[in-house]
Design a protein around this motif. Structure first.
Motif, PDB file in Angstrom:
ATOM      1  N   GLU A 123      27.974  30.861  19.210  1.00 21.00           N
ATOM      2  CA  GLU A 123      29.154  30.090  19.332  1.00 21.00           C
ATOM      3  C   GLU A 123      29.848  30.016  20.587  1.00 21.00           C
ATOM      4  N   SER A 124      29.006  30.498  21.568  1.00 21.05           N
ATOM      5  CA  SER A 124      29.076  30.396  23.071  1.00 21.05           C
ATOM      6  C   SER A 124      30.618  30.876  23.483  1.00 21.05           C
ATOM      7  N   PRO A 125      30.828  31.999  23.281  1.00 28.14           N
ATOM      8  CA  PRO A 125      32.099  32.393  23.675  1.00 28.14           C
ATOM      9  C   PRO A 125      32.315  32.470  25.152  1.00 28.14           C
ATOM     10  N   THR A 126      33.460  32.495  25.507  1.00 33.73           N
ATOM     11  CA  THR A 126      33.749  32.068  27.118  1.00 33.73           C
ATOM     12  C   THR A 126      34.125  33.430  27.713  1.00 33.73           C
ATOM     13  N   VAL A 127      33.496  33.972  28.604  1.00 36.39           N
ATOM     14  CA  VAL A 127      33.996  35.005  29.280  1.00 36.39           C
ATOM     15  C   VAL A 127      34.577  34.435  30.908  1.00 36.39           C
ATOM     16  N   GLN A 128      35.905  34.943  31.080  1.00 39.34           N
ATOM     17  CA  GLN A 128      36.625  34.441  32.034  1.00 39.34           C
ATOM     18  C   GLN A 128      36.223  35.180  33.246  1.00 39.34           C
ATOM     19  N   VAL A 129      35.921  34.610  34.506  1.00 37.99           N
ATOM     20  CA  VAL A 129      35.792  35.546  35.616  1.00 37.99           C
ATOM     21  C   VAL A 129      36.535  34.869  36.697  1.00 37.99           C
ATOM     22  N   ILE A 130      37.386  35.585  37.071  1.00 36.46           N
ATOM     23  CA  ILE A 130      38.512  35.183  38.152  1.00 36.46           C
ATOM     24  C   ILE A 130      37.934  35.904  39.466  1.00 36.46           C
ATOM     25  N   THR A 131      37.958  35.188  40.639  1.00 39.41           N
ATOM     26  CA  THR A 131      37.695  36.054  41.809  1.00 39.41           C
ATOM     27  C   THR A 131      38.776  35.751  42.899  1.00 39.41           C
ATOM     28  N   ASP A 132      38.736  36.660  43.850  1.00 40.12           N
ATOM     29  CA  ASP A 132      40.007  36.435  44.708  1.00 40.12           C
ATOM     30  C   ASP A 132      39.048  35.814  45.923  1.00 40.12           C
ATOM     31  N   ALA A 133      39.252  34.710  46.190  1.00 43.37           N
ATOM     32  CA  ALA A 133      38.417  33.813  47.090  1.00 43.37           C
ATOM     33  C   ALA A 133      38.934  33.975  48.548  1.00 43.37           C
ATOM     34  N   THR A 134      39.814  34.909  48.666  1.00 46.70           N
ATOM     35  CA  THR A 134      40.322  34.972  50.210  1.00 46.70           C
ATOM     36  C   THR A 134      39.010  35.128  51.056  1.00 46.70           C
ATOM     37  N   ASP A 135      38.235  35.873  50.534  1.00 44.82           N
ATOM     38  CA  ASP A 135      36.794  36.104  51.125  1.00 44.82           C
ATOM     39  C   ASP A 135      35.858  35.251  50.338  1.00 44.82           C
ATOM     40  N   PRO A 136      35.648  34.105  50.661  1.00 46.06           N
ATOM     41  CA  PRO A 136      34.778  33.226  49.734  1.00 46.06           C
ATOM     42  C   PRO A 136      33.375  33.793  49.713  1.00 46.06           C
ATOM     43  N   ASN A 137      32.893  34.212  50.722  1.00 46.50           N
ATOM     44  CA  ASN A 137      31.430  34.888  50.880  1.00 46.50           C
ATOM     45  C   ASN A 137      31.301  36.049  49.589  1.00 46.50           C
ATOM     46  N   PHE A 191      45.230  41.470  42.388  1.00 47.68           N
ATOM     47  CA  PHE A 191      44.585  40.654  43.500  1.00 47.68           C
ATOM     48  C   PHE A 191      45.571  40.839  44.869  1.00 47.68           C
ATOM     49  N   ARG A 192      46.630  40.582  44.663  1.00 49.93           N
ATOM     50  CA  ARG A 192      47.498  40.810  46.007  1.00 49.93           C
ATOM     51  C   ARG A 192      47.729  42.013  46.704  1.00 49.93           C
ATOM     52  N   ARG A 193      47.556  43.012  45.879  1.00 44.94           N
ATOM     53  CA  ARG A 193      47.825  44.349  46.067  1.00 44.94           C
ATOM     54  C   ARG A 193      46.172  44.797  46.835  1.00 44.94           C
ATOM     55  N   GLY A 194      45.238  44.233  46.603  1.00 46.19           N
ATOM     56  CA  GLY A 194      44.141  44.520  46.931  1.00 46.19           C
ATOM     57  C   GLY A 194      43.536  45.591  46.154  1.00 46.19           C
ATOM     58  N   GLU A 195      43.801  45.698  44.729  1.00 47.74           N
ATOM     59  CA  GLU A 195      43.500  46.713  43.919  1.00 47.74           C
ATOM     60  C   GLU A 195      42.092  46.163  43.307  1.00 47.74           C
ATOM     61  N   ALA A 196      41.924  44.753  43.171  1.00 46.09           N
ATOM     62  CA  ALA A 196      40.773  44.274  42.729  1.00 46.09           C
ATOM     63  C   ALA A 196      40.340  42.820  43.327  1.00 46.09           C
ATOM     64  N   LYS A 197      39.087  42.680  43.261  1.00 39.38           N
ATOM     65  CA  LYS A 197      38.640  41.454  43.930  1.00 39.38           C
ATOM     66  C   LYS A 197      38.199  40.481  42.781  1.00 39.38           C
ATOM     67  N   VAL A 198      38.124  41.056  41.643  1.00 36.13           N
ATOM     68  CA  VAL A 198      37.412  40.143  40.753  1.00 36.13           C
ATOM     69  C   VAL A 198      38.040  40.822  39.183  1.00 36.13           C
ATOM     70  N   ALA A 199      38.269  39.719  38.297  1.00 39.80           N
ATOM     71  CA  ALA A 199      38.734  40.109  37.179  1.00 39.80           C
ATOM     72  C   ALA A 199      37.883  39.375  36.053  1.00 39.80           C
ATOM     73  N   VAL A 200      37.312  40.217  35.114  1.00 43.36           N
ATOM     74  CA  VAL A 200      36.331  39.782  34.110  1.00 43.36           C
ATOM     75  C   VAL A 200      37.212  39.960  32.754  1.00 43.36           C
ATOM     76  N   THR A 201      37.237  38.875  31.980  1.00 47.78           N
ATOM     77  CA  THR A 201      38.068  38.975  30.744  1.00 47.78           C
ATOM     78  C   THR A 201      37.123  38.494  29.608  1.00 47.78           C
ATOM     79  N   PHE A 202      37.100  39.640  28.744  1.00 52.97           N
ATOM     80  CA  PHE A 202      36.243  39.084  27.387  1.00 52.97           C
ATOM     81  C   PHE A 202      37.184  38.813  26.271  1.00 52.97           C
ATOM     82  N   PRO A 203      36.918  37.670  25.655  1.00 55.95           N
ATOM     83  CA  PRO A 203      37.723  37.283  24.518  1.00 55.95           C
ATOM     84  C   PRO A 203      37.461  38.156  23.358  1.00 55.95           C
TER      85      PRO A 203
END
Lengths: 370, 248
Positions: free
Chosen positions: A111-125, A88-100
């Protein structure tokens, strides 16, 4: 009438001999159209998504493929979970999706697995939009799995979002009406207030007023060329929008042009009004820029939706003509509505125009010579 | 000068709220006369001219310009006068010919007449070579001559000149006054305001305004004799000293 024609011709000389005026009149609309059409977009494109896949099963891979297939996203492989922040810091990605781990198995077992979605909210839009894409991609996959597996799973509520009128969420569709309002304000109000105060500044207004020309003729003569050129500009923008940027014009073209004409008269009246209250070009320009263009950009809903403004600003936005014009023109162009849906806004514009015209004619007779 | 006066003012007054800019002035200007209208800044000259040219309604008194009432016949007044202000008032970005034809046009001259007149005028001013040059490229003295010629192009009975010679050198001013005399000789009445007291001496008659009133009126010779001064300048200083407004 002959005197009047000579007057209008003289006005065209002023316009065509002044390079700055020409640039504003003809360059600006095209430059702005290109800027808003190509450069300024709030839809996302090629956003890098880091996929951290601990499952490596067919479900996680199917969803990754789906993300990859989207024209808005670009999957960046090989980023580990602990490296997300650095990416994120280097600007190589804006979003990260992690599958468990055991994603597919848990999914099938319900069993409703959780997919984690992390976004770089520097640009909220962008963050919000991407989040929506990813959620949608997972959602569709889920539906497919459920249907192919025979619907044995407990039914879950499935949202099927559909974006009406602008399914691709293209921002140019949103900007074109605002751009028309902005350019008409610029050409009509700014340019007329400058051209009238210019005559005051160089002293020719006095001579005109002493001549047998009536004040009304002077004013109409001065604004006539701008009226014509504004209409040319409207047509240019509409052509560019529909031919180059494929913005739809779904409603009646005649109604659209008529509403533009109304707005032009409104803006001209404002320009005349300003010129009756000021005596130098600079002051007229400052007032037009700060008092008309700024609200047209900020308070009209051109870029920021009126509904998300704080209450006091929403009230102020009611007196910005462009706000009403935008509702009207978006309605006609994008939703394809007729007068029956926008007659109230049209009426507001007619009212405003009348008020400005009366005020400027009054101010004109009294103060033009000052 | 047996015909009716070109301008008649009887107690002409203009008030702005409680301030009386022009306080009951009365005078007559004969046809073909060069009438100097003097006064310090703020004495009320401009207000008076604006009433006589139909730009401003008087609040009291009466006036006729070229036989037309300034209250009820403003349009007729405007058609019979020419006007040149201190700012020369030509369009920088139009050529000499375009300026002449534009101003002729707003006074309703027909196209053929306009071509004829502008051609004559350019020839008379000896500006054939500059006819298609932009006004902005010409020296001030030339522009001023063009501005004057444009103001009288439609052959008005009266021409109002509001400080026409501001900012130009004495030789050009002298030449400018030759133009004025030429017009006056043709029977045009010239109503001129000026800051230059030597120019006042060129006028047939002058009036001097102080604080909205006319304090002196007569030919330069009469006035100097009557007040026992050597020049109009001395008289002006003498009278203006009694004034409360303005900066002279």
């Amino acid at each position: 009438m002959k005197a009047f024609r000579g007057f209008v011709i003289k006005e065209f000389f002023h316009i065509f001999r002044d390079r700055r005026t020409l640039v504003i009149l003809f360059g600006m609309p095209i430059i702005q159209m290109m800027l808003f059409g190509y450069a300024i977009r709030n839809e996302v494109q090629d956003v890098q998504v880091a996929v951290v896949d601990w499952a490596h099963d067919s479900a996680s891979e199917a969803i990754t493929d789906r993300l990859e297939a989207s024209r808005y996203l670009q999957v960046v492989p090989g980023i580990e979970h602990q490296d997300i922040e650095r990416a994120f810091r280097r600007g190589e990605a804006k979003v990260a999706v992690t599958f468990p781990r055991n994603f597919e198995r848990d999914l099938i077992l319900g069993e409703s697995p959780t997919v984690q979605v992390i976004t770089d909210a520097t640009d909220p839009n962008t963050a919000n939009t991407v989040l929506a894409y990813v959620t949608a991609a997972i959602g569709t996959y889920q539906i497919e799995v459920l249907t192919t597996s025979g619907g044995a799973r407990p039914a879950s509520i499935v949202l099927e979002p559909r974006m009406r009128f602008n399914p691709e969420l293209r921002s140019v569709v949103l900007f074109v009406p605002g751009l028309i309002a902005l350019i008409l304000m610029l050409v009509c109000a700014l340019m007329t207030s400058i051209t009238i105060t210019r005559e005051k500044e160089i002293g020719t207004m006095e001579i005109l007023l002493v001549s047998p020309l009536r004040p009304g003729q002077i004013i109409v003569g001065k604004v006539m060329p701008y009226l014509v050129l504004s209409l040319v500009n409207v047509v240019t923008i509409l052509l560019l929008a529909s031919q180059v940027f494929l913005v739809p014009i779904r409603g009646s073209l005649t109604l659209l042009l008529a509403e533009c004409f109304l707005f032009i008269i409104c803006a001209l009246a404002l320009g005349i009004f300003i010129s009756t209250r000021t005596s130098t070009q600079q002051v007229a320009m400052m007032i037009s820029l700060a008092g008309l263009l700024l609200p047209t950009v900020i308070l009209s809903g051109f870029i920021f939706p009126v509904a998300s403004m704080p209450a006091p600003l929403q009230i102020v936005s009611h007196i910005v003509p462009a706000k009403w014009f935008l509702i009207v023109i978006r309605g006609i162009m994008i939703k394809g509505v007729g007068l029956e849906a926008i007659w109230q806004e049209t009426l507001v514009l007619v009212g405003m125009t009348t008020v400005f015209l009366v005020a400027s004619v009054r101010g004109f007779n009294v103060r033009l010579a000052d | 000068m047996t015909s009716a006066p070109a301008i008649i003012c009887q107690g002409l007054t203009r008030k702005f709220g409680s301030f009386t800019a022009v306080d009951s002035i009365s005078f007559e200007v004969a046809q073909g006369e060069v009438f100097g209208f003097l006064g310090a800044n703020g004495a009320g000259k401009t207000t008076a001219i604006r009433m006589l040219t139909g730009l401003l309604q008087p609040t009291g008194g009466q006036a006729w310009v070229a036989g037309h009432d300034v209250y009820s016949e403003v349009e007729a007044v405007k058609r019979s006068i020419g006007y040149m202000s201190q700012r020369f008032s030509l369009y920088d970005d139009l050529t000499v010919r375009e300026n002449i034809e534009f101003y002729g046009g707003i006074y309703g001259l027909r196209k053929t007449e306009l071509h004829q007149k502008s051609g004559d005028l350019i020839e008379r001013l000896d500006m054939e070579a500059e006819a298609n040059s932009m006004i902005r490229s010409l020296p001030l003295g030339w522009r001023q001559k063009i501005a004057f010629s444009v103001a009288v192009l439609h052959e008005p009975a009266i021409v109002f000149l509001d400080e026409p010679t501001g900012g130009v050198d004495p030789i050009t001013r002298r030449q400018f006054w030759d133009l004025i005399y030429e017009k006056a000789a043709q029977g045009v009445t010239v109503f001129v305001t000026t800051h230059y007291m030597d120019e006042a001496e060129y006028c047939d008659r002058v009036s001097i305004m102080v604080d909205g009133r006319i304090e002196a009126l007569g030919s330069p010779a009469e006035l100097k004799k009557g007040h026992g001064v050597d020049s109009i300048n001395d008289l002006f200083v003498l009278l203006a000293r009694g004034g409360k407004r303005g900066d002279a």
